[in-house]
Design a protein around this motif. Structure first.
Motif, PDB file in Angstrom:
ATOM      1  N   VAL A 117      80.860  51.003  48.546  1.00 51.12           N
ATOM      2  CA  VAL A 117      80.433  50.755  47.221  1.00 51.12           C
ATOM      3  C   VAL A 117      80.482  49.429  47.090  1.00 51.12           C
ATOM      4  O   VAL A 117      81.488  48.767  46.960  1.00 51.12           O
ATOM      5  CB  VAL A 117      81.226  51.556  46.251  1.00 51.12           C
ATOM      6  N   GLY A 118      79.218  48.845  46.695  1.00 48.33           N
ATOM      7  CA  GLY A 118      79.314  47.454  46.660  1.00 48.33           C
ATOM      8  C   GLY A 118      77.865  47.087  45.685  1.00 48.33           C
ATOM      9  O   GLY A 118      76.900  47.706  45.608  1.00 48.33           O
ATOM     10  N   GLY A 119      77.979  46.179  44.859  1.00 46.88           N
ATOM     11  CA  GLY A 119      76.753  45.810  44.056  1.00 46.88           C
ATOM     12  C   GLY A 119      77.141  44.982  42.856  1.00 46.88           C
ATOM     13  O   GLY A 119      78.470  45.009  42.215  1.00 46.88           O
TER      14      GLY A 119
ATOM     15  N   THR B 257      69.703  70.229  55.486  1.00 50.30           N
ATOM     16  CA  THR B 257      70.095  69.258  56.275  1.00 50.30           C
ATOM     17  C   THR B 257      69.369  68.198  56.592  1.00 50.30           C
ATOM     18  O   THR B 257      68.091  68.707  56.992  1.00 50.30           O
ATOM     19  CB  THR B 257      70.717  70.103  57.628  1.00 50.30           C
ATOM     20  N   VAL B 258      69.661  66.807  56.700  1.00 44.18           N
ATOM     21  CA  VAL B 258      68.993  65.955  57.057  1.00 44.18           C
ATOM     22  C   VAL B 258      69.585  65.129  58.213  1.00 44.18           C
ATOM     23  O   VAL B 258      70.738  64.807  57.960  1.00 44.18           O
ATOM     24  CB  VAL B 258      68.565  65.071  55.729  1.00 44.18           C
ATOM     25  N   ARG B 259      69.034  64.981  59.336  1.00 42.81           N
ATOM     26  CA  ARG B 259      69.576  64.234  60.442  1.00 42.81           C
ATOM     27  C   ARG B 259      68.535  63.387  61.181  1.00 42.81           C
ATOM     28  O   ARG B 259      67.351  63.825  61.237  1.00 42.81           O
ATOM     29  CB  ARG B 259      70.404  65.436  61.222  1.00 42.81           C
ATOM     30  N   GLY B 260      69.297  62.296  61.973  1.00 43.80           N
ATOM     31  CA  GLY B 260      68.215  61.536  62.871  1.00 43.80           C
ATOM     32  C   GLY B 260      67.469  60.532  62.090  1.00 43.80           C
ATOM     33  O   GLY B 260      66.380  60.346  62.660  1.00 43.80           O
ATOM     34  N   PHE B 261      67.935  59.967  61.001  1.00 36.63           N
ATOM     35  CA  PHE B 261      67.110  58.870  60.409  1.00 36.63           C
ATOM     36  C   PHE B 261      68.097  57.739  60.264  1.00 36.63           C
ATOM     37  O   PHE B 261      69.158  57.766  60.246  1.00 36.63           O
ATOM     38  CB  PHE B 261      66.929  59.528  58.997  1.00 36.63           C
ATOM     39  N   ALA B 262      67.293  56.562  59.954  1.00 33.66           N
ATOM     40  CA  ALA B 262      67.788  55.450  59.351  1.00 33.66           C
ATOM     41  C   ALA B 262      68.720  55.681  58.314  1.00 33.66           C
ATOM     42  O   ALA B 262      70.036  55.116  58.309  1.00 33.66           O
ATOM     43  CB  ALA B 262      66.688  54.254  59.335  1.00 33.66           C
ATOM     44  N   ALA B 263      68.106  56.383  57.353  1.00 32.27           N
ATOM     45  CA  ALA B 263      68.655  56.931  56.019  1.00 32.27           C
ATOM     46  C   ALA B 263      68.363  58.322  55.937  1.00 32.27           C
ATOM     47  O   ALA B 263      67.042  58.589  55.734  1.00 32.27           O
ATOM     48  CB  ALA B 263      68.615  55.972  54.934  1.00 32.27           C
ATOM     49  N   GLY B 264      69.425  59.345  55.976  1.00 29.72           N
ATOM     50  CA  GLY B 264      69.014  60.649  55.683  1.00 29.72           C
ATOM     51  C   GLY B 264      68.312  60.785  54.216  1.00 29.72           C
ATOM     52  O   GLY B 264      67.408  61.360  54.141  1.00 29.72           O
ATOM     53  N   LEU B 265      69.308  60.294  53.198  1.00 28.66           N
ATOM     54  CA  LEU B 265      68.518  60.431  51.924  1.00 28.66           C
ATOM     55  C   LEU B 265      68.495  59.016  51.359  1.00 28.66           C
ATOM     56  O   LEU B 265      69.661  58.151  51.529  1.00 28.66           O
ATOM     57  CB  LEU B 265      69.571  61.399  51.278  1.00 28.66           C
TER      58      LEU B 265
ATOM     59  N   GLY C 291      74.246  62.660  61.481  1.00 27.15           N
ATOM     60  CA  GLY C 291      73.858  62.140  62.471  1.00 27.15           C
ATOM     61  C   GLY C 291      72.737  60.895  62.105  1.00 27.15           C
ATOM     62  O   GLY C 291      71.900  60.755  62.949  1.00 27.15           O
ATOM     63  N   ASN C 292      72.840  60.168  61.045  1.00 33.94           N
ATOM     64  CA  ASN C 292      72.043  59.308  60.503  1.00 33.94           C
ATOM     65  C   ASN C 292      72.610  57.982  60.643  1.00 33.94           C
ATOM     66  O   ASN C 292      74.021  57.720  60.740  1.00 33.94           O
ATOM     67  CB  ASN C 292      71.593  59.352  59.169  1.00 33.94           C
ATOM     68  N   ALA C 293      71.949  56.822  60.700  1.00 31.40           N
ATOM     69  CA  ALA C 293      72.665  55.538  60.507  1.00 31.40           C
ATOM     70  C   ALA C 293      73.455  55.438  59.039  1.00 31.40           C
ATOM     71  O   ALA C 293      74.462  54.953  59.124  1.00 31.40           O
ATOM     72  CB  ALA C 293      71.687  54.458  60.654  1.00 31.40           C
ATOM     73  N   VAL C 294      72.646  55.816  58.003  1.00 26.39           N
ATOM     74  CA  VAL C 294      73.347  55.911  56.914  1.00 26.39           C
ATOM     75  C   VAL C 294      72.952  57.524  56.310  1.00 26.39           C
ATOM     76  O   VAL C 294      71.738  57.635  56.388  1.00 26.39           O
ATOM     77  CB  VAL C 294      72.799  54.845  55.769  1.00 26.39           C
ATOM     78  N   GLY C 295      74.000  58.056  56.008  1.00 23.07           N
ATOM     79  CA  GLY C 295      73.787  59.535  55.301  1.00 23.07           C
ATOM     80  C   GLY C 295      72.820  59.528  54.073  1.00 23.07           C
ATOM     81  O   GLY C 295      72.218  60.064  53.958  1.00 23.07           O
ATOM     82  N   PHE C 296      73.601  58.718  53.167  1.00 24.49           N
ATOM     83  CA  PHE C 296      72.987  58.553  51.857  1.00 24.49           C
ATOM     84  C   PHE C 296      72.816  56.992  51.524  1.00 24.49           C
ATOM     85  O   PHE C 296      73.954  56.436  51.214  1.00 24.49           O
ATOM     86  CB  PHE C 296      73.697  59.435  51.155  1.00 24.49           C
ATOM     87  N   GLY C 297      71.739  56.712  51.435  1.00 23.29           N
ATOM     88  CA  GLY C 297      71.693  55.278  50.862  1.00 23.29           C
ATOM     89  C   GLY C 297      71.162  55.081  49.297  1.00 23.29           C
ATOM     90  O   GLY C 297      70.176  55.795  49.131  1.00 23.29           O
ATOM     91  N   VAL C 298      71.956  54.304  48.722  1.00 26.42           N
ATOM     92  CA  VAL C 298      71.448  54.197  47.228  1.00 26.42           C
ATOM     93  C   VAL C 298      71.445  52.648  46.865  1.00 26.42           C
ATOM     94  O   VAL C 298      72.125  52.007  47.165  1.00 26.42           O
ATOM     95  CB  VAL C 298      72.512  54.739  46.278  1.00 26.42           C
ATOM     96  N   ASN C 299      70.394  52.217  46.427  1.00 18.19           N
ATOM     97  CA  ASN C 299      70.027  50.777  45.985  1.00 18.19           C
ATOM     98  C   ASN C 299      69.790  50.711  44.317  1.00 18.19           C
ATOM     99  O   ASN C 299      69.387  49.804  44.110  1.00 18.19           O
ATOM    100  CB  ASN C 299      68.795  50.205  46.669  1.00 18.19           C
ATOM    101  N   GLY C 300      69.821  52.032  43.535  1.00 17.18           N
ATOM    102  CA  GLY C 300      69.696  51.733  42.425  1.00 17.18           C
ATOM    103  C   GLY C 300      69.514  53.237  41.735  1.00 17.18           C
ATOM    104  O   GLY C 300      69.622  54.150  42.668  1.00 17.18           O
ATOM    105  N   GLY C 301      69.511  53.400  40.470  1.00 22.38           N
ATOM    106  CA  GLY C 301      69.381  54.854  39.912  1.00 22.38           C
ATOM    107  C   GLY C 301      70.612  55.345  39.601  1.00 22.38           C
ATOM    108  O   GLY C 301      71.724  54.702  39.313  1.00 22.38           O
TER     109      GLY C 301
ATOM    110  N   LEU D  37      76.314  54.698  51.450  1.00 22.58           N
ATOM    111  CA  LEU D  37      76.200  53.291  51.110  1.00 22.58           C
ATOM    112  C   LEU D  37      75.632  52.830  49.582  1.00 22.58           C
ATOM    113  O   LEU D  37      74.586  53.379  49.531  1.00 22.58           O
ATOM    114  CB  LEU D  37      75.314  52.657  52.119  1.00 22.58           C
ATOM    115  N   LEU D  38      76.512  52.492  49.005  1.00 17.93           N
ATOM    116  CA  LEU D  38      75.763  52.196  47.584  1.00 17.93           C
ATOM    117  C   LEU D  38      75.815  50.707  47.305  1.00 17.93           C
ATOM    118  O   LEU D  38      76.782  49.852  47.473  1.00 17.93           O
ATOM    119  CB  LEU D  38      76.647  52.873  46.352  1.00 17.93           C
ATOM    120  N   THR D  39      74.460  50.387  46.835  1.00 18.16           N
ATOM    121  CA  THR D  39      74.531  48.943  46.644  1.00 18.16           C
ATOM    122  C   THR D  39      73.544  48.640  45.372  1.00 18.16           C
ATOM    123  O   THR D  39      73.069  49.575  44.665  1.00 18.16           O
ATOM    124  CB  THR D  39      73.632  48.121  47.872  1.00 18.16           C
ATOM    125  N   GLY D  40      73.281  47.362  44.822  1.00 21.61           N
ATOM    126  CA  GLY D  40      72.491  47.321  43.686  1.00 21.61           C
ATOM    127  C   GLY D  40      73.155  47.513  42.459  1.00 21.61           C
ATOM    128  O   GLY D  40      74.108  47.596  42.342  1.00 21.61           O
ATOM    129  N   MET D  41      72.317  48.094  41.585  1.00 22.63           N
ATOM    130  CA  MET D  41      72.751  48.559  40.216  1.00 22.63           C
ATOM    131  C   MET D  41      72.508  49.957  40.339  1.00 22.63           C
ATOM    132  O   MET D  41      71.300  50.563  40.165  1.00 22.63           O
ATOM    133  CB  MET D  41      72.089  47.983  39.286  1.00 22.63           C
TER     134      MET D  41
END
Length: 575
Positions: free
Chosen positions: A393-395, A318-326, A342-352, A369-373
């Motif tokens: 999903v945006g990018g 479990t990951v909690r209490g971050f701007a982005a957990g993962l 309990g994060n601002a973003v549970g899972f942030g993706v900017n690529g990969g 939150l998925l952005t980028g490529m």
């Protein structure tokens, strides 16, 4: 008559007398067949059966010429009926089957019995194994390097080959018949688990199970970064320490407990470029999903719980209490049964390229939150009860492929924009406070065997580029089932060649509103009827008649069966 009787009596008196029984004994061997290897000792029970009043002691010996086979003489006392004869086999013994004779004597009486003896070549055996200078433990962490196994046993000088699981092993100098030291290399990426030691000698192999146990690089609340060994029985305290020692192929294992800055952890800073704290090709694995918890300093802290490098991943934590957990910025990453809560973003993706199975994103501001490529493949799991959107999903070239995923209890369930490509199969989107699924700009959607239901506004609000639905149900949404606006290239709920098999029903106020509301932009001339098509699709239980339906400009209006076209010169084609 008297004379006759006298004659009979005389003959009887002169007849044969009873012979007394012979005083003797016999012997029997148990077992009658004995299997031994060179250097081994085996026992045979000698059983004496006495008869005729015989009551003497019996001496038992091994008779004849028996090269390489010896047995100490055995005396079976008069008061006993059995004894044990011990046989020893030396290197001089003949390999194969022989028939030594066991002789038993008592006075002038002698008996013998043949034993069937099968002799095989010697094996080497380990009876005790310890890891040198390891405080009695056989646990060693991945990447530890060189260790020494101290082996006690027999015939160890006869060993011709060694095997210790998939590890590199060699004999060290100073071997004796009952002691042996082995040098073992434990590299990074070594497969965790028990390693059995296999010793090969002329007589075959013998195995000592769990001679060495390789553990992931382990941390836990009871551990110590200075004195720990990174093993399950002697862990480090922090994930930070374990990660600092890890290299490609390693697993960092977190025992149940909470990992915070106050316990010694440090977290990557969240920003445009996030520096990963998980090295390339390293997996972080919790003992259990709800038990192993990474806890950050808060959603406004600009920190990340786990930021991944290429070929890395996380599992059961479990990951909690971050701007982005993962967070993933690039590379291939796998997630399995993780909870971001309990994060601002549970899972942030900017690529990969990411594969996530049975992951849960709960109680964040935004779940995913998925952005980028980037490419995200999701199977199982959910994103729910987030205060804003469940999935964004945006990018420019972002792809989301979700199977058997659930999105509920958010403001908007799933939002797609930019050039995103979203493919949903077996997905349930329901009970969101706004739209269930909303797509805009150049986003494309493909829905298969999915359900959109009981959302507060539209089940599906679409103003993107292309929408295809097959076998999908949209029901019981409070305002609309399908709402289409803008100028999409294609809305395909079934075509001439491919039935849609969709079902839209009981949407709108009291379940009687438009199942499909088409508010695409007005056209200067009559639109293309192939840009919005239906086939084998039921609307409130009715399959529309095959035809081309033009817009009427009226709203609210139920254009049987339950769809409205408001834009001038727009058409819906029904097959």
């Amino acid at each position: 008559m008297r004379t006759l009787l006298l004659l009979i009596g005389l003959l009887a008196a002169c007849g044969p007398k009873d012979t007394p029984p012979e005083k003797t004994f016999s012997i029997r061997l148990e077992p009658a067949v004995l299997n031994l290897r060179v250097t081994e000792t085996g026992n045979v029970k000698v059983i004496v059966s006495r008869s005729g009043g015989f009551s003497e002691a019996v001496m038992v010996t091994l008779g004849g010429e028996n090269t390489g086979l010896t047995a100490d003489p055995l005396s079976i006392p008069a008061a006993s009926s059995e004894g044990t004869l011990s046989f020893r086999v030396s290197d001089a013994a003949k390999i194969g089957t022989s028939f030594p004779v066991v002789q038993a004597k008592s006075g002038a009486i002698s008996k013998s019995e043949t034993l069937t003896l099968r002799v095989a070549k010697a094996v080497a055996e380990a009876t005790k194994i310890t890891v040198k200078d390891n405080a009695g433990s056989v646990q060693v962490r991945q990447g530890f390097g060189n260790v020494t196994l101290e082996v006690e046993g027999k015939n160890l000088e006869r060993v011709t080959a060694f095997k210790l699981g998939d590890l590199e092993v060699s004999a060290l100098p100073g071997r004796t018949s009952n002691q042996l030291e082995l040098g073992v290399k434990v590299p990074h990426g070594a497969n965790p688990g028990a390693k059995a030691l296999v010793l090969t000698a002329a007589g075959g192999d013998t195995t000592f199970p769990a001679a060495l146990f390789i553990t992931p690089i382990t941390s836990g609340p009871a551990g110590n970064d200075s004195t720990g060994a990174g093993t399950t029985d002697k862990p480090y305290r922090t994930m930070k320490k374990a990660l600092s020692l890890s290299q490609p192929g390693d697993t960092v294992r977190l025992l149940n407990g909470t990992y915070t800055a106050s316990s010694g952890e440090t977290w990557p800073a969240f920003g445009t470029n996030v520096t990963p704290n998980v090295p390339p090709a390293v997996k972080v694995e919790g003992e259990s999903r709800d038990g192993a918890v990474l806890e950050g300093p808060g959603t406004t802290s600009k920190t990340v719980g786990l930021a991944f490098s290429d070929d890395s991943g996380a599992k059961t934590l479990t990951v909690r209490g971050f701007a982005a957990g993962l967070f993933v910025g690039s590379g291939n990453v796998t997630l399995e049964s993780v909870l971001a809560s309990g994060n601002a973003v549970g899972f942030g993706v900017n690529g990969g390229s990411i594969k996530a199975s049975e992951a849960e994103f709960k109680g964040n501001k935004t779940g995913i939150l998925l952005t980028g490529m980037a490419i995200l493949e999701v199977s199982g799991g959910s994103s729910h009860d987030n205060s804003d959107r469940g999935v964004v999903v945006g990018g420019k070239a972002l792809k989301l492929q979700a199977k058997d995923f659930e999105v509920f209890g958010n403001t908007t369930g799933l939002f797609a924009a930019g050039g995103a490509e979203v493919r949903l199969e077996g997905v349930k989107i329901h009970d969101n406070r706004d739209h269930g699924l909303k797509a805009s700009e150049q986003a494309t959607l493909s829905l298969t065997a999915s359900e959109l239901y009981e959302n507060a506004r539209a089940g599906l609000w679409f103003s993107g580029k292309r929408l295809v639905a097959r076998g999908t149900t949209i029901r019981d949404n409070k305002e609309f089932g399908l709402y289409v606006e803008g100028s999409p290239d294609k809305v395909d709920f079934g075509s001439f060649t491919e039935p849609g098999n969709n079902d839209l029903h009981t949407n709108g106020p009291n379940g009687t509103g438009d199942q499909i509301l088409d508010v695409r932009s007005d056209r200067a001339t009559l639109g293309d009827p192939e840009s919005f098509t239906l086939s084998a699709t039921r609307l409130n239980g009715v399959t529309p008649a095959a035809d081309i339906y033009p817009g009427d400009g009226k709203w609210p209006y139920l254009n049987a069966p339950y769809f409205s076209i408001l834009g001038t010169n727009n058409l819906i084609r029904v097959y």
